[in-house]
Design an enzyme around this catalytic site. Structure first.
Site, mmCIF file in Angstrom:
data_model
loop_
_atom_site.group_PDB
_atom_site.id
_atom_site.type_symbol
_atom_site.label_atom_id
_atom_site.label_comp_id
_atom_site.label_asym_id
_atom_site.label_seq_id
_atom_site.Cartn_x
_atom_site.Cartn_y
_atom_site.Cartn_z
ATOM 1 C CG HIS A 27 41.520 46.938 39.044
ATOM 2 N ND1 HIS A 27 40.467 46.467 39.805
ATOM 3 C CD2 HIS A 27 42.063 45.847 38.462
ATOM 4 C CE1 HIS A 27 40.394 45.150 39.690
ATOM 5 N NE2 HIS A 27 41.332 44.748 38.882
ATOM 6 C CG ASP B 125 38.423 48.421 42.280
ATOM 7 O OD1 ASP B 125 38.804 47.542 41.496
ATOM 8 O OD2 ASP B 125 37.293 48.436 42.795
ATOM 9 C CD GLU C 209 48.456 46.187 38.304
ATOM 10 O OE1 GLU C 209 48.777 46.586 37.161
ATOM 11 O OE2 GLU C 209 47.323 45.756 38.570
ATOM 12 C CD GLU D 138 44.033 44.773 41.281
ATOM 13 O OE1 GLU D 138 44.661 45.083 40.257
ATOM 14 O OE2 GLU D 138 43.460 43.681 41.418
ATOM 15 C CG ASP E 155 49.030 42.584 38.364
ATOM 16 O OD1 ASP E 155 49.410 42.631 39.549
ATOM 17 O OD2 ASP E 155 47.836 42.614 38.026
ATOM 18 C CE LYS F 197 46.549 39.367 36.129
ATOM 19 N NZ LYS F 197 46.088 40.166 37.283
#
Lengths: 452, 452
Positions: B352, B325, B273, B302, B247, B219
């Site tokens: 996701h 998703d 992402e 997602e 992400d 992240k």
């Protein structure tokens, strides 16, 4: 003397629905039997002032919005108006960037958030005894810029550009305000509802013309042949000097849209509204290119779910008319961003009206735009539909085809108490005795969808 | 012998929330203290079978989804499974094109609609004793095409093209099914959660490597310097052969995204992402052009709210990884459309996962894609997060870095009854005694948002 801060003491959320489908009012190819409805928010205060806002819907689903507003009211009851008015972006962020609720995305969540924001602006305007439009035009350019969430739009409009646009209008502000206090935004009206006969359309046009209207809209979508006949009929009825627009309410896919619209070239149309899906930016870009040499432009926005969608439609010059809605995005803050982006690209702001009380709201945005942002009234048309004005204590007025500039403090969204009592869903008089199949998701109409 | 049709007799909708924010699990720059939650739908039948689906959320707002599902259940209770299984598009249209509810747009409405569709697919698969993926790969290409709403996507993928893609895979179907029955979709995992120390990240990586993982995610978003240090740390820890993804969870605007991502070039990343807003198609196109010469591609989906957004991201080649998703769009029908569009453009489908039970669902889509649509497993990575598998009776299994192909009928989404009892919101044991400020919209965290 102590200044007693105005504080929100309680909130009431009311689901009202009007069985407009009895008369098939407001129908289009997708919304076959709308029951015009509102999630109404009343914020009560310790000062006797009430903050009011509405989210318009078309029947089923109003309770979804009410449920959301009720949850969000936890964030606002107990807070003070001063806190809000000092920095409206703080409340906006508490809502839209709520670390758990933001997962819900746009749609119901953004609409419910807008209800809270708009009710607070209503309260603020009432506390200073100004109609909403006057509150907005009196804000300093920097203050307006501070109301906006720049994260996802500053690649197209920076804070500095927005301030510059607003500052450029400052010198003409007083003159424009004075001009518009006697003659509000120019209005247009739908005369060609689906389901009306030619005679009924003609009667509607003549009635509107008697009230000074010279710009008319027609619903299209399902049957190409019939649509072209009806466009021709309306053009003949209004003559070549009047403006004529058509609205497909997203009924077509891209190929269908091109095929239908190709036949619309000869009629001097002003715009084609919502030819395709509300979020198909690349589709709009392709349509704009395919019809670059046509008389008409493209219009959309009443169902564009976020400022980011508007940003793309404007930056790409895919739409030539920007149809903001008063209750689809997250209230005044989002609309400020969209109107300023439209101003940068010189795209006229032509708000979406109708429903219940939408016109009561959009007239304020039209005034703010035409006085303080675009700073002129040369190109904009603000939608007007005369439905259900009996619902509100300050009905919209139109004179000589223009809105009469409202003078009531706030949005002027106060509902007639008896109207609310009768239309409360599901326990008001209008609904208590109705067939259960008219209630909520269970109200279906036969599926007749097919591409012609 | 009479065939007794399977009929939906009742629906139960359950709001369950897990106080994952106690441990700050799953946090990112926007979702600071998520409480992993589910709106759980149980459709009961006259045949003893139960159709189950879930909509994952991150805490507050789960009740909004539950409210919507409860309303939509009016359309399904009393109907027969046969009616659904004969033509799933009919139910899809009754929901998504409902003449009043469609006004609610995407978000809550589309997610709630997906819950209904997915529960019916669950029931259908159980009635023929197949896991969902097996039901899907056994469908005829024409039947799949008939499940799809083509109105807004056929400019990019026609029904005929979709059928051709599926037909081309028919000859290898049995072989691929046999291969994947012993080794499911390749998985990847987030090792670098925000808030974890370097030591904790390293321990996570080593544990995952021991289970055969060679692809890891980190992240990023808030602090460019710290992010680059952490990317370097992870690359050093996993070596150059392993895949590394980052992400940003939509934290950046476009200019910020460019500035941050420019510094990511040296690290051999696979994808970036959600660098920007979920609906900023033109922003993604600009990023893809700006970094066309980089090692990495862009990934999102997602939170893409509709097949139309996916359509644009794919047709423009703005994303190189398509992150479907399981519960953001309107169920199996929408996902079918998106996976087929991705196949046309050769974009790997990398679903996701995480939350509660998302992995239990996406493994079926991964299998359908890799057996019957893309027809290979060369480029796809399916997200895996091992949280909360104690909630379900058929936990996801991973062996040697790949999902173990599920064998339970349907989605395999049955919750452990005691887990539901304890986590029911707001009356389960876990919640009854908690501070009211943890409940619903009132659960706020201090605002620390600022662009670094």
């Amino acid at each position: 003397m102590m200044h007693q801060p105005i504080t929100i003491t309680s909130a009431e959320i009311i689901d009202i629905r009007v069985p407009t489908s009895d008369q098939r009012l407001g129908s289009d190819p997708f919304h076959k039997q709308p029951d015009y409805s509102s999630a109404v928010l009343h914020l009560e205060t310790n000062a006797g002032l009430r903050g009011v806002s509405v989210v318009f819907t078309v029947g089923a689903g109003t309770d979804w919005i009410c449920h959301g507003i009720r949850d969000l009211c936890q964030l606002i009851v107990g807070t003070s108006l001063d806190d809000f008015a000092t920095a409206p972006i703080k409340l906006y962020r508490r809502l839209i960037d709520h670390h758990q609720l933001r997962w819900l995305h746009d749609g119901v969540f953004r609409m419910a958030s807008g209800a809270i924001v708009n009710a607070m602006f209503d309260l603020w305007a009432k506390s200073v005894d100004k109609p909403l439009w006057k509150l907005l035009i009196d804000l300093e350019p920097e203050f307006v810029a501070d109301c906006i969430d720049w994260r996802n739009i500053s690649d197209v409009l920076t804070r500095e550009e927005a301030i510059a646009i607003l500052q450029e209008r400052q010198s003409s502000l007083q003159q424009r305000e004075s001009e518009m206090s006697t003659r509000g935004p120019k209005a247009y009206c739908t005369a060609g509802w689906l389901g009306l006969s030619d005679d009924e359309i003609l009667a509607t046009i003549r009635k509107l013309q008697a009230h000074g209207f010279d710009s008319f809209k027609l619903k299209v979508g399902r049957d190409s042949e019939e649509d072209v006949q009806r466009i021709r009929f309306m053009r003949d009825a209004i003559g070549s000097e009047c403006k004529l627009m058509v609205d497909a309410n997203q009924y077509w896919g891209l190929a269908d849209a091109k095929r239908h619209i190709e036949r619309y070239r000869p009629f001097g149309l002003t715009w084609i509204e919502e030819p395709i899906a509300r979020d198909d930016v690349l589709g709009y870009i392709e349509l704009a290119a395919a019809f670059a040499d046509a008389d008409f432009g493209f219009a959309c926005g009443e169902q564009a779910a976020s400022p980011v969608i508007f940003k793309q439609l404007l930056q790409s010059r895919a739409i030539q008319y920007c149809q903001i809605d008063a209750v689809r995005v997250a209230g005044v803050n989002d609309v400020m961003a969209i109107v300023l982006m439209a101003a940068k690209y010189g795209v006229p702001v032509c708000p979406h009206g109708g429903g219940i009380a939408l016109c009561n709201m959009i007239q304020h945005y039209g005034l703010w735009d035409q006085i303080a942002v675009a700073g002129h009234s040369d190109t904009q048309l603000v939608e007007y539909i005369d439905f259900l004005q009996e619902a509100v204590e300050h009905p919209v007025e139109v004179h000589n085809g223009c809105y009469a500039t409202p003078t009531a403090p706030g949005w002027g969204l106060e509902f007639v108490p008896d109207f609310i009592q009768r239309h409360r869903f599901p326990d008001g008089d209008v609904w208590r005795t109705r067939d259960a199949t008219r209630k909520g998701a269970a109200f279906e109409v036969p599926d007749e969808t097919s591409h012609d």
